[in-house]
Design an enzyme around this catalytic site. Structure first.
Site, PDB file in Angstrom:
ATOM      1  N   THR A 216     -39.547  28.215  -6.560  1.00 14.96           N
ATOM      2  CA  THR A 216     -39.958  26.737  -6.444  1.00 14.96           C
ATOM      3  C   THR A 216     -40.029  26.095  -7.378  1.00 14.96           C
ATOM      4  OG1 THR A 216     -42.402  27.189  -6.002  1.00 14.96           O
ATOM      5  CG2 THR A 216     -41.041  27.816  -4.300  1.00 14.96           C
ATOM      6  N   HIS A 217     -40.015  24.877  -7.779  1.00 14.03           N
ATOM      7  CA  HIS A 217     -40.146  23.934  -8.583  1.00 14.03           C
ATOM      8  C   HIS A 217     -39.632  24.584  -9.996  1.00 14.03           C
ATOM      9  CE1 HIS A 217     -43.304  21.943  -6.042  1.00 14.03           C
ATOM     10  NE2 HIS A 217     -43.608  23.274  -5.893  1.00 14.03           N
TER      11      HIS A 217
ATOM     12  N   LYS B 259     -19.782  30.475 -28.161  1.00 18.16           N
ATOM     13  CA  LYS B 259     -20.121  29.781 -26.652  1.00 18.16           C
ATOM     14  C   LYS B 259     -19.105  30.252 -25.656  1.00 18.16           C
ATOM     15  CE  LYS B 259     -22.436  26.192 -26.242  1.00 18.16           C
ATOM     16  NZ  LYS B 259     -23.524  25.642 -26.020  1.00 18.16           N
TER      17      LYS B 259
ATOM     18  N   SER C 117     -16.082  26.778 -26.846  1.00 18.13           N
ATOM     19  CA  SER C 117     -16.360  25.609 -27.642  1.00 18.13           C
ATOM     20  C   SER C 117     -15.393  25.275 -28.609  1.00 18.13           C
ATOM     21  CB  SER C 117     -17.865  25.651 -28.317  1.00 18.13           C
ATOM     22  OG  SER C 117     -17.911  25.000 -29.496  1.00 18.13           O
TER      23      SER C 117
ATOM     24  N   ASN D 163     -18.965  28.469 -22.010  1.00 18.07           N
ATOM     25  CA  ASN D 163     -19.608  27.504 -21.213  1.00 18.07           C
ATOM     26  C   ASN D 163     -19.297  27.408 -19.503  1.00 18.07           C
ATOM     27  OD1 ASN D 163     -21.135  26.316 -23.332  1.00 18.07           O
ATOM     28  ND2 ASN D 163     -19.226  25.111 -24.022  1.00 18.07           N
TER      29      ASN D 163
ATOM     30  N   GLU E 198     -20.113  22.769 -14.108  1.00 19.28           N
ATOM     31  CA  GLU E 198     -20.562  21.408 -14.224  1.00 19.28           C
ATOM     32  C   GLU E 198     -19.468  20.446 -13.600  1.00 19.28           C
ATOM     33  OE1 GLU E 198     -22.452  22.817 -18.639  1.00 19.28           O
ATOM     34  OE2 GLU E 198     -20.498  21.771 -18.372  1.00 19.28           O
TER      35      GLU E 198
ATOM     36  N   SER F 233       0.714  -1.181  -0.106  1.00 25.23           N
ATOM     37  CA  SER F 233       0.108  -0.077   0.047  1.00 25.23           C
ATOM     38  C   SER F 233       0.772   1.116  -0.171  1.00 25.23           C
ATOM     39  CB  SER F 233      -1.061   0.055   1.135  1.00 25.23           C
ATOM     40  OG  SER F 233       0.062  -0.072   2.442  1.00 25.23           O
TER      41      SER F 233
HETATM   42  N1  ARG Z   1      -0.956  -0.939   5.920  1.00 20.28           N
HETATM   43  C1  ARG Z   1      -1.574  -1.286   6.795  1.00 20.28           C
HETATM   44  C2  ARG Z   1      -3.075  -0.504   6.897  1.00 20.28           C
HETATM   45  O1  ARG Z   1      -3.070   0.607   6.040  1.00 20.28           O
HETATM   46  C3  ARG Z   1      -1.070  -1.049   8.166  1.00 20.28           C
HETATM   47  C4  ARG Z   1      -1.498  -1.999   9.224  1.00 20.28           C
HETATM   48  C5  ARG Z   1      -1.028  -3.382   8.684  1.00 20.28           C
HETATM   49  N2  ARG Z   1      -1.354  -4.633   9.968  1.00 20.28           N
HETATM   50  C6  ARG Z   1      -1.354  -5.745   9.647  1.00 20.28           C
HETATM   51  N3  ARG Z   1      -1.519  -6.645  10.628  1.00 20.28           N
HETATM   52  N4  ARG Z   1      -1.168  -6.163   8.468  1.00 20.28           N
HETATM   53  O2  ARG Z   1      -3.877  -0.962   7.407  1.00 20.28           O
END
Ligand code: ARG
Length: 465
Positions: A155-156, A283, A277, A285, A290, A22
């Site tokens: 309204t509406h 145009k 555009s 826009n 949006e 991660s």
């Molecule tokens: N990268 C993990 C998270 O964001 C950290 C905790 C990981 N803990 C574990 N027991 N694998 O949740």
């Protein structure tokens, strides 16, 4: 060196390793991770786990990692570590050796990621509050600059009654004030220190959680270690508050798109927030608006994502929870960008008072005032409603406005009508009549405006950081 692996005989499958890592996302938590580790190292020293010398080595090493992360973008780019926690620990071992191997004593990534995220979110809420405040300030500026402009209220999506433009702008201010409250609520619940929960059962070394709380600037400490490592309610609170803010921005965008159409025209968007555009040369826009309207979808998506993530999750920590990061980061980025663009849109709006006056003509927007007139002369409201309804029908058929119908014709429809009826047909009169608290009468709106200005000067706990 991996931070775990002693009980394994085989390495990780490559696809699973990519799936499990991660770092690409949670590297955004690096300064909070280091902050938490510095505080934890001090707690370990006080608990007798680290010597004074080891503590100094660790603090010094963590400081170096923080500086390098700030100065050298490649430092984080090249890393192959599992997550931000293992990244910091691995670099620390490289810098200080032996002492770094003691830093994780009694701590788990489970309480570590919780403290990192809470530290991050507390700062994030402060930033969101700043963005909200800036937008709200511009709403008040526009209201203050155009105290007398009257526009149709709807309204509406049909013209209903005249209102002051300032009253209209203050309606948005109210909405964003509630958003501010909600984020502050979220801040209060986030402001709770989980370190010491360990993996799930608590910390077996005498770490002083109160000292950790103070050091990391939290107001409270978590009361239950199991809850501390599995709670992500504060993220749901944040993304939920964010969703509603984006919904408000989306509604504001929709209104401004409509009011800036040539068909309405009393609001003109600046060139700074519009696009042309590629084909039609004429145009201009409202892409900024949006996109503001569209951005709500992704944050609402993140809210669903978090709720589904938590639903059915057993106590305590489960790796599913790692999936919370994108929802948090994307919500924060989307919120800050959206608030900033909304602020520019509002700041650069041009108000066309002549177009506003024109928009008030001929749409029977003071028909209610005419019914109220009859009520004041003694007719029950429901009956007055019927009489005026028939008058509107007749005027519509003859393609004239209420003030073009003759007094004699009015008197045929009700003998209660007299010459003074024409006075109640002006937009100005209609506005001045609505002088209850919260109404659109000029003196009420002026008072609301100064109250609003006052309230913006107050500082929330999240903004003190
Ligand atoms: N990268 C993990 C998270 O964001 C950290 C905790 C990981 N803990 C574990 N027991 N694998 O949740």
């Amino acid at each position: 060196m991996s931070i775990w692996g002693g009980r394994f005989t085989q390495g990780m499958d490559e696809a699973f390793e990519r799936f499990n890592n991660s770092f690409r996302l949670d590297r955004r938590l690096i300064s909070e991770d280091i902050e938490g580790s510095m505080a934890y190292a001090e707690a370990l020293e006080k608990a007798g786990v680290l010597s004074d010398r080891e503590l100094r080595q660790i603090l010094d090493g963590l400081g170096k990692i923080r500086d390098r992360a700030q100065q050298d973008p490649g430092f984080l780019e090249e890393a192959m570590d599992e997550d931000v926690h293992s990244f910091v620990e691995a670099r620390l071992v490289e810098i200080v050796g032996e002492a770094a191997l003691k830093l994780h004593t009694g701590r788990s990534r489970n309480d570590q990621v919780a403290v990192d995220t809470r530290l991050f979110l507390k700062k994030a809420i402060g930033q969101v509050q700043k963005g909200l405040k800036a937008l709200m300030g511009e709403l008040l500026n526009q209201a203050g600059k155009h105290p007398d402009v009257v526009v149709p209220g709807y309204t509406h999506l049909r013209k209903a009654q005249p209102i002051l433009l300032a009253h209209y702008l203050l309606a948005w201010f109210e909405m964003f004030s509630r958003d501010r409250d909600r984020f502050e609520d979220c801040f209060r619940r986030t402001d709770c220190m989980p370190l010491g929960a360990g993996a799930l059962a608590g910390n077996a070394f005498a770490v002083d959680r109160e000292a950790l709380r103070k050091k990391l600037n939290f107001s409270r400490i978590t009361a239950n270690s199991l809850d501390a490592v599995s709670d992500r309610d504060y993220l749901v609170d944040f993304v939920s508050a964010g969703s509603l803010t984006l919904v408000h921005l989306s509604r504001l965008a929709e209104d401004l798109i409509f009011f800036s159409t040539p068909e309405c025209g009393w609001i003109e968007l600046s060139d700074e927030v519009t696009t042309g555009s590629s084909l039609m040369p004429q145009k201009k826009n409202p892409d900024s608006l949006e996109l503001l309207r569209g951005k709500s979808g992704r944050v609402i998506g993140s809210l669903t994502r978090l709720l589904v993530l938590l639903k059915g999750l057993p106590l305590t920590y489960n790796k599913d929870l790692q999936e919370d990061k994108e929802a948090l980061f994307d919500t924060l980025d989307t919120l800050l960008d959206s608030l900033q663009v909304a602020e520019v849109v509002v700041r650069t709006l041009r108000i066309d008072a002549a177009a506003a006056r024109k928009a008030l003509e001929g749409d029977f927007m003071t028909a209610t005032d005419l019914a109220d007139y009859l009520v004041r002369k003694g007719m029950p409201f429901r009956e007055a409603h019927g009489v005026v309804g028939r008058i509107v029908l007749e005027c519509e058929g003859r393609q004239i406005g209420l003030s073009e119908l003759s007094l004699s014709r009015y008197r045929q429809l009700s003998p209660l009508f007299a010459e003074d009826l024409y006075q109640v047909l002006s937009a100005r009169h209609s506005i001045e009549a609505r002088s209850v608290t919260g109404g659109t009468a000029p003196e009420r709106v002026a008072a609301a405006l100064s109250r609003a200005e006052q309230s913006l000067t107050l500082q929330n706990p999240s903004e003190r950081g």
